[in-house]
Design an enzyme around this catalytic site. Structure first.
Site, PDB file in Angstrom:
ATOM      1  N   LEU A 139       0.870  -1.164   0.000  1.00  0.00           N
ATOM      2  CA  LEU A 139       0.000   0.000   0.000  1.00  0.00           C
ATOM      3  C   LEU A 139       0.912   1.219   0.000  1.00  0.00           C
ATOM      4  O   LEU A 139       1.896   1.265   0.751  1.00  0.00           O
ATOM      5  CB  LEU A 139      -0.880   0.026   1.255  1.00  0.00           C
ATOM      6  CG  LEU A 139      -2.232  -0.684   1.220  1.00  0.00           C
ATOM      7  CD1 LEU A 139      -2.877  -0.598   2.602  1.00  0.00           C
ATOM      8  CD2 LEU A 139      -3.150  -0.106   0.176  1.00  0.00           C
ATOM      9  N   ASP A 140       0.602   2.221  -0.808  1.00  0.00           N
ATOM     10  CA  ASP A 140       1.400   3.438  -0.827  1.00  0.00           C
ATOM     11  C   ASP A 140       1.406   4.084   0.554  1.00  0.00           C
ATOM     12  O   ASP A 140       0.440   3.935   1.320  1.00  0.00           O
ATOM     13  CB  ASP A 140       0.832   4.435  -1.842  1.00  0.00           C
ATOM     14  CG  ASP A 140       1.033   3.970  -3.284  1.00  0.00           C
ATOM     15  OD1 ASP A 140       2.010   3.240  -3.530  1.00  0.00           O
ATOM     16  OD2 ASP A 140       0.216   4.332  -4.145  1.00  0.00           O
ATOM     17  N   PRO A 141       2.463   4.833   0.904  1.00  0.00           N
ATOM     18  CA  PRO A 141       2.518   5.481   2.228  1.00  0.00           C
ATOM     19  C   PRO A 141       1.309   6.362   2.538  1.00  0.00           C
ATOM     20  O   PRO A 141       0.853   6.409   3.679  1.00  0.00           O
ATOM     21  CB  PRO A 141       3.808   6.313   2.144  1.00  0.00           C
ATOM     22  CG  PRO A 141       4.688   5.533   1.212  1.00  0.00           C
ATOM     23  CD  PRO A 141       3.746   4.980   0.177  1.00  0.00           C
ATOM     24  N   ARG A 190      -4.311   5.048  -8.375  1.00  0.00           N
ATOM     25  CA  ARG A 190      -3.835   6.404  -8.725  1.00  0.00           C
ATOM     26  C   ARG A 190      -4.041   6.683 -10.205  1.00  0.00           C
ATOM     27  O   ARG A 190      -4.485   7.765 -10.603  1.00  0.00           O
ATOM     28  CB  ARG A 190      -2.355   6.550  -8.390  1.00  0.00           C
ATOM     29  CG  ARG A 190      -2.062   6.837  -6.944  1.00  0.00           C
ATOM     30  CD  ARG A 190      -0.578   6.975  -6.720  1.00  0.00           C
ATOM     31  NE  ARG A 190       0.131   5.715  -6.917  1.00  0.00           N
ATOM     32  CZ  ARG A 190       1.378   5.609  -7.386  1.00  0.00           C
ATOM     33  NH1 ARG A 190       2.032   6.691  -7.774  1.00  0.00           N
ATOM     34  NH2 ARG A 190       1.954   4.439  -7.485  1.00  0.00           N
ATOM     35  N   ALA A 205      -1.693   5.853   1.637  1.00  0.00           N
ATOM     36  CA  ALA A 205      -2.894   5.021   1.725  1.00  0.00           C
ATOM     37  C   ALA A 205      -3.016   4.378   3.098  1.00  0.00           C
ATOM     38  O   ALA A 205      -2.041   4.221   3.833  1.00  0.00           O
ATOM     39  CB  ALA A 205      -2.867   3.947   0.645  1.00  0.00           C
TER      40      ALA A 205
END
Length: 307
Positions: free
Chosen positions: A49-51, A183, A53
């Site tokens: 998971l992106d930071p 995204r 998120a």
């Protein structure tokens, strides 16, 4: 004189932790912290998971790591907020705004555009991603100001629903196949609406059969008197596969890696061929492929099952 401190002995921990990843942590940072709290010897996560998120990040410990690939391949569900009218270089809130446009869209236009993105679509992976080129992640090229050609990838948007629209914020619910970049989906929706966009927020709510129901935060994990009690069993990862129950004799042969002709045994087998989870009573033995003529071929075995 420098003292050599003994290396801390880690425990053999098996199970799955459904972590609610906080904003600002990379998936690996969250894994390291949880692994330290549980004093676990072996651990891995099931897709980053992106930071920026938040939400469901299943962490696998010990024998559960053998089955983490299944979750990497699974469909995932997200709740996301798309900020219309502003495009950033990263496609999310962590980037710099590179374009601003007026937002003048109607609900009718939004519904029409969302319909275009349901089903099989092609996505060009973002430069700010962990995909590698010549051994180096794309985000390193992006940070150096280098943009590389990327081939479009085929993904499937199973569900794309409008939750709310309060200009310029578009709240969506998305269920998608592996490899989907939310995204990019947000950016592409913004372009289709003629105003551009980036993700303002992203929260993952489901990974394969795993849901948010028993998620726990890092703070709650750290404060818990018995954090190991918060782990789900290894077979929580395999809930979508049919189960096969073996007798003690067949279980022993299965754990020795033997293929079993279940058609000749008094064993109930699923009607469909494919992957199954295999048990002796309530003990998970591993996974197998159920083939033609009810032949059961061992796939991944649980090490402690033989004890």
């Amino acid at each position: 004189m420098k003292q050599n401190h003994p290396k801390k002995v880690r425990d053999l921990v098996d199970g799955v932790l459904l972590l609610d990843k906080p904003v600002g942590f990379s998936s690996n940072d969250a894994l390291i912290k949880a692994k330290r709290v549980l004093n676990a010897k072996k651990a891995g996560h099931t897709g980053t998971l992106d930071p920026f998120a938040t939400g469901l990040l299943p962490l696998c410990f010990g024998e559960a790591t053998k089955f983490s690939q299944d979750l990497l391949e699974s469909d995932k569900t997200y709740e996301t907020t798309v900020h219309l009218g502003q495009t950033t270089d990263t496609g999310d809130t962590e980037g710099e705004v590179i374009d601003s446009r007026a937002v003048d869209v109607t609900l009718e236009q939004i519904h029409a555009v969302l319909a275009q993105f349901r089903g099989p679509i092609a996505q060009v992976p973002p430069m700010y991603s962990a995909l590698k080129r010549d051994g180096k992640p794309l985000y390193e090229y992006a940070r150096a100001g280098i943009t590389l050609e990327r081939e479009a990838r085929n993904v499937v948007i199973h569900k794309l629903e409008l939750v709310a629209y309060e200009a310029p914020f578009l709240k969506l619910s998305v269920t998608c196949s592996k490899g989907t970049y939310i995204r990019v989906l947000g950016q592409d929706i913004g372009e289709a609406l003629g105003c551009g966009a980036h993700l303002n927020a992203l929260r993952r709510t489901q990974v394969g059969p795993l849901t948010m129901d028993n998620m726990i935060t890092l703070e709650a994990l750290s404060a818990h008197a018995e954090p190991l009690s918060l782990l789900a069993p290894v077979d929580a990862l395999l809930a979508s596969f049919p189960a096969v129950q073996l007798s003690a004799d067949l279980a022993k042969r299965f754990l020795n890696g033997q293929r079993l002709a279940l058609g000749k045994e008094a064993i109930t087998v699923p009607a469909e061929q494919g992957r199954v989870r295999v048990y002796l009573d309530a003990k998970l033995l591993g996974t197998a492929i159920l083939g033609e003529y009810s032949i059961l071929a061992p796939e991944r075995l649980i090490a402690f099952a033989a004890q």
